[in-house]
Design a protein around this motif. Structure first.
Motif, PDB file in Angstrom:
ATOM      1  N   VAL A 402       0.832  -1.200   0.000  1.00 22.17           N
ATOM      2  CA  VAL A 402       0.000   0.000   0.000  1.00 22.17           C
ATOM      3  C   VAL A 402       0.868   1.252   0.000  1.00 22.17           C
ATOM      4  O   VAL A 402       0.637   2.202  -0.746  1.00 22.17           O
ATOM      5  N   TYR A 403       1.926   1.269   0.860  1.00 17.13           N
ATOM      6  CA  TYR A 403       2.778   2.462   0.946  1.00 17.13           C
ATOM      7  C   TYR A 403       3.524   2.701  -0.365  1.00 17.13           C
ATOM      8  O   TYR A 403       3.664   3.836  -0.820  1.00 17.13           O
ATOM      9  N   GLN A 404       4.003   1.635  -1.003  1.00 18.78           N
ATOM     10  CA  GLN A 404       4.682   1.796  -2.287  1.00 18.78           C
ATOM     11  C   GLN A 404       3.715   2.358  -3.332  1.00 18.78           C
ATOM     12  O   GLN A 404       4.080   3.235  -4.132  1.00 18.78           O
ATOM     13  N   GLU A 405       2.466   1.859  -3.334  1.00 14.50           N
ATOM     14  CA  GLU A 405       1.484   2.342  -4.306  1.00 14.50           C
ATOM     15  C   GLU A 405       1.157   3.809  -4.049  1.00 14.50           C
ATOM     16  O   GLU A 405       0.987   4.592  -4.990  1.00 14.50           O
ATOM     17  N   MET A 406       1.063   4.190  -2.757  1.00 12.51           N
ATOM     18  CA  MET A 406       0.799   5.596  -2.414  1.00 12.51           C
ATOM     19  C   MET A 406       1.934   6.496  -2.909  1.00 12.51           C
ATOM     20  O   MET A 406       1.705   7.574  -3.475  1.00 12.51           O
ATOM     21  N   ALA A 407       3.209   6.046  -2.717  1.00 11.97           N
ATOM     22  CA  ALA A 407       4.351   6.847  -3.180  1.00 11.97           C
ATOM     23  C   ALA A 407       4.338   6.970  -4.704  1.00 11.97           C
ATOM     24  O   ALA A 407       4.594   8.048  -5.255  1.00 11.97           O
ATOM     25  N   ARG A 408       3.984   5.871  -5.387  1.00  7.10           N
ATOM     26  CA  ARG A 408       3.946   5.920  -6.838  1.00  7.10           C
ATOM     27  C   ARG A 408       2.859   6.879  -7.329  1.00  7.10           C
ATOM     28  O   ARG A 408       3.065   7.660  -8.257  1.00  7.10           O
ATOM     29  N   ILE A 409       1.649   6.809  -6.696  1.00  7.00           N
ATOM     30  CA  ILE A 409       0.546   7.685  -7.104  1.00  7.00           C
ATOM     31  C   ILE A 409       0.903   9.146  -6.865  1.00  7.00           C
ATOM     32  O   ILE A 409       0.653  10.012  -7.717  1.00  7.00           O
ATOM     33  N   ASN A 410       1.572   9.462  -5.753  1.00  5.58           N
ATOM     34  CA  ASN A 410       1.982  10.854  -5.465  1.00  5.58           C
ATOM     35  C   ASN A 410       3.032  11.336  -6.447  1.00  5.58           C
ATOM     36  O   ASN A 410       3.005  12.489  -6.897  1.00  5.58           O
ATOM     37  N   ALA A 411       3.976  10.457  -6.806  1.00  9.45           N
ATOM     38  CA  ALA A 411       5.017  10.836  -7.761  1.00  9.45           C
ATOM     39  C   ALA A 411       4.419  11.119  -9.137  1.00  9.45           C
ATOM     40  O   ALA A 411       4.779  12.098  -9.808  1.00  9.45           O
TER      41      ALA A 411
END
Length: 485
Positions: A402-411
């Protein structure tokens, strides 16, 4: 065994082959049945009911009630046998039951009436008590055969009725005195009235005598004139009767002459009418004979034609029936073929649906098994972190990315942006205006605001594309505003 009840008894039988209870005068008691003798004789109950009126005045109501079962109503008799048969009618239980009902209804009714209403309307009061007591006794199958309520009696220490009797006696005595005085007054007035009436009647009789004598003379003359008038009227009436008889005789003679002439004319016309009727009958017979001849000729021809057409119609009907039977057989064969094809298609679809249902069932079983495994997995992890739901949540979010997906979506959200960042400063030192120091000049704040405006306007223009109004100034390339003159 065979049992017979007495004249005032019934046999109440229960048990084998009897749904509820059976009442009979005589019966054969079978094995598995029980019976009880129910006495239906009425019993006398004597009470002294103590009640209180609406004015809180107590009194006694002596009463004698004759109460027994309703022998003419089978439902009431069955109800009595169910509820009261274990007790004798003269037992204390029944006595207390009846006394309680009578006292309760009497007290309730007396509490809603004044003592004057009870005393003056004793008959209505008694009837109301009987009706209400009977209404309560109905639920036990009992009826009041006779009731006798004696005179209302005072309770010890309360002499209302005695005082009421004394009041009545005093009123009677006073009324007697008034009646004596009134009688004396009427006697004296009557004597004077009789003397005056005697004188008046004597004068009246003298006057009436003169009037009557005058009336008698006038009536004699009237009778004489009346007799003469009646004689004249009788003579005129007789003359009129003679004239009427003569006129009627002439009318009868004219009528008889006219009738004779009419009879002669009618006889002549009747002969002519009869000749015409006979001639008409002859012509009718001739026409009928000619009609029958033509009918016979036409009927024979029509009969032959009818037979020919019937044969042709029968032939056509037979051909049409055979053709219809052939068409019907062909349609039946086509329908059976369509039915067989439809059954085959239905069977194929049913097999496909069963296979689909089986696949869905297996898929659901797999989902259930996966859910059970995940539940066991989560339970194991939760025990490993000592029941810390926050740690379990973080672990699950890290494990599921989930955290990796959140970082990707923000980037991806800020990817391709080219922000413009402007930094300016109004300075931190220098001499103040009007010779003041850098920290204490009175115009320092105004100067800071003025020096901050140019970079602020430029930043707004770069970020939004908006230009400042003309009265503030215009932007230049060297970052210095030109103040409008």
């Amino acid at each position: 065994m065979y049992k017979v009840a007495g004249p005032s008894e019934y046999l109440a039988i229960t048990g084998f082959q009897i749904p509820d209870i059976k009442l009979s005068k005589k019966a054969l008691i079978l094995p598995g049945q029980r019976y009880v003798r129910v006495n239906v004789s009425p019993v006398n109950y004597t009470f002294e009911v103590q009640a209180m009126s609406a004015e809180k005045l107590p009194f006694l109501l002596p009463a004698v009630f004759t109460i027994g079962p309703k022998v003419d109503d089978e439902d009431s008799l069955v109800l009595y046998a169910k509820l009261m048969s274990p007790h004798e009618m003269s037992s204390n239980h029944v006595n207390e039951l009846v006394q309680g009902i009578i006292e309760g209804e009497t007290r309730v009714l007396a509490a809603s009436m004044t003592m004057e209403e009870i005393f003056k309307g004793t008959k209505d009061f008694k009837k109301e008590v009987f009706d209400k007591v009977q209404l309560e006794l109905n639920q036990f199958g009992l009826i009041i055969y006779n009731a006798n309520v004696k005179q209302l009696v005072d309770v010890a220490g309360h002499e209302y009725f005695s005082y009421l009797g004394q009041k009545t006696q005093m009123e009677a005595a006073n009324q007697a005195k008034v009646d004596v005085a009134e009688a004396r007054m009427k006697g004296e007035i009557g004597a004077k009235l009789r003397e005056g009436q005697t004188t008046q009647n004597a004068a009246k009789i003298d006057a009436e005598t003169k009037i009557i004598s005058t009336q008698r003379l006038g009536e004699g003359k009237k009778e004489e004139i009346k007799v003469q008038s009646e004689v004249k009227i009788f003579e005129n009436q007789k003359d009129a009767d003679v004239a009427k008889a003569n006129a009627e005789l002439l009318a009868l003679k004219a009528g008889w002459s006219q009738a004779a002439q009419l009879a002669e004319v009618e006889a002549n016309k009747a002969v002519a009418i009869r000749e015409a009727e006979l001639q008409s009958e002859v012509e009718k017979k001739n026409a009928l004979s000619r009609t029958e001849k033509l009918r016979a000729e036409l009927l024979s021809k029509a009969t032959v034609e009818y037979d020919i057409k019937v044969q042709e119609a029968n032939r056509n009907l037979y051909n049409n029936q055979k053709e219809a039977d052939a068409n019907l057989y062909e349609k039946q064969q086509e329908a059976e073929a369509i039915k067989a094809e439809a059954e085959a298609a239905f069977y194929a679809r049913q097999q496909a649906a069963d296979a689909d249902v089986y696949a869905k069932k297996k898929e659901a079983e797999g989902i259930v098994a996966m859910a059970q495994a995940q539940g066991f997995y989560l339970n194991t992890v939760l025990k490993a972190v000592d029941g810390n739901y926050a740690a379990l949540r973080d672990y699950m979010m890290i494990n599921s990315g989930v955290y990796q997906e959140m970082a990707r979506i923000n980037a991806n959200a800020i990817k391709g942006l080219q922000p413009k960042i402007s930094i300016w400063s109004s300075g931190s030192g220098g001499p103040g205006m009007e010779g003041g120091s850098a920290s204490g000049g009175s115009m320092r704040d105004i100067a800071d605001v003025y020096s901050m405006l140019p970079p602020l306007m430029k930043t707004v223009h770069e970020q939004t594309g908006m230009l400042p109004p003309a009265w503030i100034g215009t932007l230049t390339d060297n970052d210095t505003p030109s103040v409008a003159k």
